[in-house]
Design an enzyme around this catalytic site. Structure first.
Site, PDB file in Angstrom:
ATOM      1  N   GLU A 127      24.748  -8.989   6.629  1.00 43.87           N
ATOM      2  CA  GLU A 127      24.262  -8.453   5.360  1.00 43.87           C
ATOM      3  C   GLU A 127      23.475  -7.181   5.601  1.00 43.87           C
ATOM      4  OE1 GLU A 127      21.850 -11.441   3.504  1.00 43.87           O
ATOM      5  OE2 GLU A 127      23.291 -13.024   3.996  1.00 43.87           O
ATOM      6  N   LYS A 129      20.112  -5.052   5.311  1.00 42.62           N
ATOM      7  CA  LYS A 129      18.683  -5.345   5.211  1.00 42.62           C
ATOM      8  C   LYS A 129      18.083  -4.341   4.245  1.00 42.62           C
ATOM      9  CE  LYS A 129      14.649  -6.463   7.984  1.00 42.62           C
ATOM     10  NZ  LYS A 129      13.650  -5.766   7.195  1.00 42.62           N
ATOM     11  N   ASP A 131      15.387  -2.394   2.043  1.00 42.53           N
ATOM     12  CA  ASP A 131      14.024  -1.997   2.358  1.00 42.53           C
ATOM     13  C   ASP A 131      13.177  -1.881   1.092  1.00 42.53           C
ATOM     14  OD1 ASP A 131      11.886  -1.262   3.852  1.00 42.53           O
ATOM     15  OD2 ASP A 131      12.531   0.804   4.178  1.00 42.53           O
ATOM     16  N   TYR A 240      19.547 -12.544  -1.758  1.00 50.89           N
ATOM     17  CA  TYR A 240      20.257 -12.825  -0.504  1.00 50.89           C
ATOM     18  C   TYR A 240      19.943 -14.182   0.131  1.00 50.89           C
ATOM     19  CZ  TYR A 240      15.853 -10.613   0.942  1.00 50.89           C
ATOM     20  OH  TYR A 240      14.549 -10.265   1.074  1.00 50.89           O
ATOM     21  N   LYS A 327      17.506  -3.539  13.385  1.00 48.76           N
ATOM     22  CA  LYS A 327      16.968  -2.371  12.674  1.00 48.76           C
ATOM     23  C   LYS A 327      17.712  -1.118  13.087  1.00 48.76           C
ATOM     24  CE  LYS A 327      12.853  -2.599  11.248  1.00 48.76           C
ATOM     25  NZ  LYS A 327      12.021  -2.851  10.103  1.00 48.76           N
ATOM     26  N   CYS A 422     -15.641  20.407   2.641  1.00 52.56           N
ATOM     27  CA  CYS A 422     -14.495  21.290   2.463  1.00 52.56           C
ATOM     28  C   CYS A 422     -14.326  22.131   3.722  1.00 52.56           C
ATOM     29  CB  CYS A 422     -14.707  22.195   1.256  1.00 52.56           C
ATOM     30  SG  CYS A 422     -13.401  23.423   1.085  1.00 52.56           S
ATOM     31  N   CYS A 425     -15.085  26.013   2.471  1.00 47.72           N
ATOM     32  CA  CYS A 425     -16.364  26.476   1.937  1.00 47.72           C
ATOM     33  C   CYS A 425     -17.526  25.555   2.290  1.00 47.72           C
ATOM     34  CB  CYS A 425     -16.275  26.676   0.425  1.00 47.72           C
ATOM     35  SG  CYS A 425     -16.248  25.146  -0.510  1.00 47.72           S
ATOM     36  N   CYS A 440     -12.600  19.044  -3.131  1.00 49.24           N
ATOM     37  CA  CYS A 440     -13.720  19.961  -2.983  1.00 49.24           C
ATOM     38  C   CYS A 440     -14.137  20.334  -4.399  1.00 49.24           C
ATOM     39  CB  CYS A 440     -13.307  21.211  -2.209  1.00 49.24           C
ATOM     40  SG  CYS A 440     -14.548  22.516  -2.369  1.00 49.24           S
ATOM     41  N   CYS A 446     -14.843  28.141  -4.151  1.00 46.77           N
ATOM     42  CA  CYS A 446     -14.072  27.810  -2.951  1.00 46.77           C
ATOM     43  C   CYS A 446     -12.824  28.708  -2.885  1.00 46.77           C
ATOM     44  CB  CYS A 446     -13.691  26.341  -3.006  1.00 46.77           C
ATOM     45  SG  CYS A 446     -12.691  25.806  -1.618  1.00 46.77           S
TER      46      CYS A 446
HETATM   47  S1  IVH Z   1      16.709 -13.223   4.706  1.00 46.57           S
HETATM   48  C1  IVH Z   1      14.371 -16.618   6.513  1.00 46.57           C
HETATM   49  N1  IVH Z   1      18.245 -11.193   4.066  1.00 46.57           N
HETATM   50  O1  IVH Z   1      13.513  -8.572   5.469  1.00 46.57           O
HETATM   51  C2  IVH Z   1      15.169 -15.451   6.107  1.00 46.57           C
HETATM   52  N2  IVH Z   1      15.912 -10.803   4.329  1.00 46.57           N
HETATM   53  O2  IVH Z   1      11.929  -9.187   8.004  1.00 46.57           O
HETATM   54  C3  IVH Z   1      14.520 -14.724   5.042  1.00 46.57           C
HETATM   55  N3  IVH Z   1      15.223  -8.494   3.856  1.00 46.57           N
HETATM   56  O3  IVH Z   1      11.001 -10.651   4.245  1.00 46.57           O
HETATM   57  C4  IVH Z   1      14.979 -13.375   4.784  1.00 46.57           C
HETATM   58  N4  IVH Z   1      17.240  -7.723   3.362  1.00 46.57           N
HETATM   59  O4  IVH Z   1      12.044  -8.938   2.636  1.00 46.57           O
HETATM   60  C5  IVH Z   1      16.988 -11.596   4.343  1.00 46.57           C
HETATM   61  N5  IVH Z   1      19.718  -9.502   3.461  1.00 46.57           N
HETATM   62  C6  IVH Z   1      18.472  -9.903   3.725  1.00 46.57           C
HETATM   63  C7  IVH Z   1      17.369  -9.038   3.678  1.00 46.57           C
HETATM   64  C8  IVH Z   1      16.093  -9.520   3.993  1.00 46.57           C
HETATM   65  C9  IVH Z   1      15.943  -7.433   3.465  1.00 46.57           C
HETATM   66  C10 IVH Z   1      13.768  -8.460   4.104  1.00 46.57           C
HETATM   67  C11 IVH Z   1      12.996  -9.553   3.443  1.00 46.57           C
HETATM   68  C12 IVH Z   1      12.299 -10.291   4.565  1.00 46.57           C
HETATM   69  C13 IVH Z   1      12.325  -9.299   5.660  1.00 46.57           C
HETATM   70  C14 IVH Z   1      12.328 -10.005   6.977  1.00 46.57           C
END
Ligand code: IVH
Length: 702
Positions: A127, A129, A131, A240, A327, A422, A425, A440, A446
């Site tokens: 999946e 991740k 942000d 997710y 990551k 500052c 000044c 300031c 200034c």
């Molecule tokens: S699963 C126990 N799936 O990443 C598993 N987390 O470092 C729970 N996050 O706190 C998380 N995309 O905020 C999962 N596809 C994804 C995600 C995801 C982002 C974030 C989430 C979590 C953090 C973990």
């Protein structure tokens, strides 16, 4: 249809029962249409029809307050009622994920899972991740009961009212799709890039501190005290992770597919694979492809698909053994922090800037990085000579994300402190309530503030005296020739020709340009004065509402704030500016010099008429002004702003991401889309006729 056959409505005797049924029916329909529009991107009805149903529901609900439901589709708009947050204990702790940063670590995870299960017969879900900030949603009987932030993992903030405004979070699940009676679903709340960019553009104009990234913006927004603010900021949510006693299947992947059928936004990117090669392919693909996603991602997540296998693997204290995050490599480099300097802007706001040993980052050499404000800087705990990590993410400005402790040699240098005075000044800095920046306060004395205001005054969008640039201003200021904006009008060609190599022809051109600025319309003069929070749009709104400077100067904060599009902070700032003796003197001198202090006859005659008889629909996300400002501008120019596209719509003021239903409707009715630049140009050329700047030769300085 046989006329004597009783219809459903005839059969219902009690009027309130009819209303209750109709309300239930409308709510169900609107939930479905909302899902079709926001999650599936395939609207089934036009915006107009949608609005009509919504209005009918709102009217019925107003007439029947006893049928109030916080999960009604009418509640998506939020309210201005301030909400504090209650801390709620999570039914199941919200764990985090262990991180990996390269494929070898992914391979280690794979082997650990295989060894733990004693077989290599297992599937992994790959999946994205996301942000943003994680959220846990609880549903009972198909209805959203509670939304909690992660908090410390054990307890989170109850953000249910805010979550209700997020269109991709379903409030009521469609009947008959098989959802369990009670379950929890977790996911990520995000601010899409387009909304983030436009929010920061607005904040820049209002000189408010910018959000460093979409994650901070999303979390700041969700925690905002007013859910109306949350509603207008276009947050999004991807889900997710499904949890509960009676889940539909024993597969994570299949459960999420089911959740998608219940109305949740589940990413299409998700894949169920076997073997490491397929995992690597997924990583490689998304490392590139993620850059064209509408939301920020910072990696991928791998999860063992079978829930039975997940249980067999179990958890450590902090994270599950059945999942891991990989990551993405950010554009990040390590370099040495030499010094933190402080910049003073024209408003007096002090910005800390990190000066570093030059380093290559995404193809450019970076020497300086903004540290935003005192809080941001303090959070980094910087010491002189520290090896620091500089990153260029999706954002344009490079930033320091932390100290590179591994590269650190020997004892650390002195801790870097935020300035107390500052840097230019020497005046002690002050911090205003509710603001992140230090200022300031020496507004009148200034130098960078004065020079900043002079530069702003002559800038193209203000008085348009572009014969004068920052270096010239610096010289005039140092010579004592120009100390305030009114001094420009006292300059003679004789005074400036010969000084710093200015030829006579150039001197005359500068004097002519200054003289021509007397014709610049009042609204731009107002912007040019550099009153805090008064950007171009606000200046226009104020000029049209008060028509001349005396009426504006005499207005109370309440009268100022009564202008549509003008907020309380702006009203206070304008009032205070005119309350200052030195500013009033400046105004008098400018007036005596012939600068426009009122809307011209022509502008007044045309005011409110350039959009007369026109009906405008605002749609999408904007970069230059907020929606509210556009609404106010439309009204001030005599136009009407409506929500839905009909055959009476004159044009659509279109930002990025106009909804597909609106686009389709516009196409079928032949209604033009107008960009924000084009729109501003239209109202500008109609209401602010001037040839003051157009007649000037646009040569460089001689
Ligand atoms: S699963 C126990 N799936 O990443 C598993 N987390 O470092 C729970 N996050 O706190 C998380 N995309 O905020 C999962 N596809 C994804 C995600 C995801 C982002 C974030 C989430 C979590 C953090 C973990």
């Amino acid at each position: 249809m046989g006329g004597s056959e009783p219809t459903l409505f005839d059969a219902v005797e009690q009027p309130s029962a009819t209303a209750a049924q109709r309300i239930a029916q409308l709510r169900r329909q609107l939930h479905e249409h909302n899902h079709a529009y926001y999650v599936l991107n395939t609207p089934a009805i036009s915006d107009q029809e949608f609005d009509a149903l919504m209005r009918e529901l709102a009217d019925l609900e107003a007439a029947h307050p006893e049928l109030y439901d916080p999960n009604s589709p009418t509640q998506r708009v939020g309210s201005d009622i301030q909400t504090g947050f209650t801390q709620v204990r999570h039914e199941r702790p919200m764990l985090s994920l262990a991180n990996t940063y390269n494929k070898d670590e992914v391979a280690e995870f794979y082997r650990r899972v295989r060894d733990g299960l004693g077989t290599d017969d297992f599937s992994l879900c790959c999946e994205l991740k996301f942000d943003g900030l994680s959220i846990a949603l609880h549903y009972d009987h198909g209805s959203l009961r509670q939304a909690l932030t992660r908090g410390d993992g054990t307890q989170g903030d109850d953000v249910t009212p805010a979550a209700r405004t997020i269109r991709t979070i379903p409030l009521q699940l469609p009947a008959g799709t098989g959802w369990p009676e009670s379950f929890e679903i977790r996911g990520e709340v995000l601010m899409p890039w387009a909304a983030f960019d436009s929010l920061n553009a607005e904040r820049m104009e209002r000189e408010e501190p910018l959000f460093a990234n979409p994650r901070n913006a999303a979390s700041g927004t969700l925690k905002s005290k007013s859910t109306a603010v949350v509603a207008e900021r276009h947050l999004d949510a991807y889900l997710y992770y499904l949890l509960g006693e009676s889940l539909p299947t024993d597969s994570h992947y299949d459960n999420l597919q089911a959740a998608r059928r219940w109305g949740f936004q589940v990413s299409d990117a998700m894949r169920r694979v076997q073997g490491l090669t397929a995992v690597y392919d997924f990583i490689d693909h998304w490392d590139q492809a993620r850059h064209s996603l509408p939301v920020a991602t910072d990696g991928i997540v791998l999860k063992v698909d079978s829930l039975a296998q997940q249980r067999a693997l179990g958890m450590t204290a902090k994270s599950p053994r059945w999942a891991i995050a990989y990551k993405f490599q950010a554009e990040r480099q390590s370099t040495v922090l030499r010094e933190v300097t402080f910049q003073v802007g024209r408003t007096g706001a002090v910005t800390p800037v990190a000066n570093m040993d030059p380093v290559q980052l995404s193809g450019t050499v970076v020497r300086r990085a903004t540290l935003h404000n005192a809080d941001f800087m303090a959070a980094l705990d910087l010491h002189q000579g520290d090896h620091v990590l500089v990153e260029k993410g999706g954002e344009i400005i490079p930033k320091i994300v932390g100290v590179d402790t591994e590269a650190q040699e020997g004892a650390r240098g002195e801790a870097v402190q935020f300035a107390t005075r500052c840097p230019v000044c020497g005046t002690p800095l002050v911090r205003y309530e509710g603001e992140a920046a230090w200022y300031c306060p020496a507004y009148d004395t200034c130098p960078p503030q004065i020079k900043g205001r002079l530069e702003h005054y002559v800038s193209r969008r203000a008085m348009g005296i572009d014969a004068i640039g920052p270096e010239t201003i610096d010289a005039y200021y140092t010579q004592g020739l120009v100390l305030g904006v009114a001094d420009f009008y006292d300059i003679t060609a004789a005074q400036i020709s010969g000084s710093r190599g200015t030829r006579q022809r150039t001197a005359q051109r500068i004097v002519r340009a200054i003289a021509a600025s007397r014709q610049v319309p009042f609204e731009r003069v107002l912007f040019a004065l550099g009153i805090r929070f008064v950007g171009e749009t606000t200046a226009k709104l104020l000029a049209r509402a008060f028509r001349d400077i005396d009426r504006l100067a005499a207005a109370s904060p309440d009268e100022l704030a009564a202008v549509s599009g003008v907020g309380k902070a702006t009203a206070e700032s304008v009032h205070e500016w005119f309350g200052t003796e030195a500013n009033r003197r400046t105004v008098e001198r400018l007036r005596a010099a012939g600068v426009q202090m009122a809307l011209s006859e022509r502008a007044m005659a045309r005011q409110g008429s350039s959009l007369a008889g026109q009906t405008v629909v605002i749609s999408g996300v904007f970069a230059l002004h907020s929606r509210d400002e556009y609404k106010a501008l439309i009204e001030q120019h005599g136009g009407k702003n409506t929500a839905s596209v009909t055959k009476n719509t004159t044009f659509i003021l279109a930002g990025t991401g106009v909804g597909p239903a609106k686009l389709e409707k516009a196409r079928s009715l032949g209604i033009p889309l107008v960009s924000e630049e084009e729109f501003l140009h239209r109202i500008d050329t109609h209401s602010a006729p001037t040839d003051a700047t157009a007649s000037l030769p646009h040569e460089g300085e001689g």
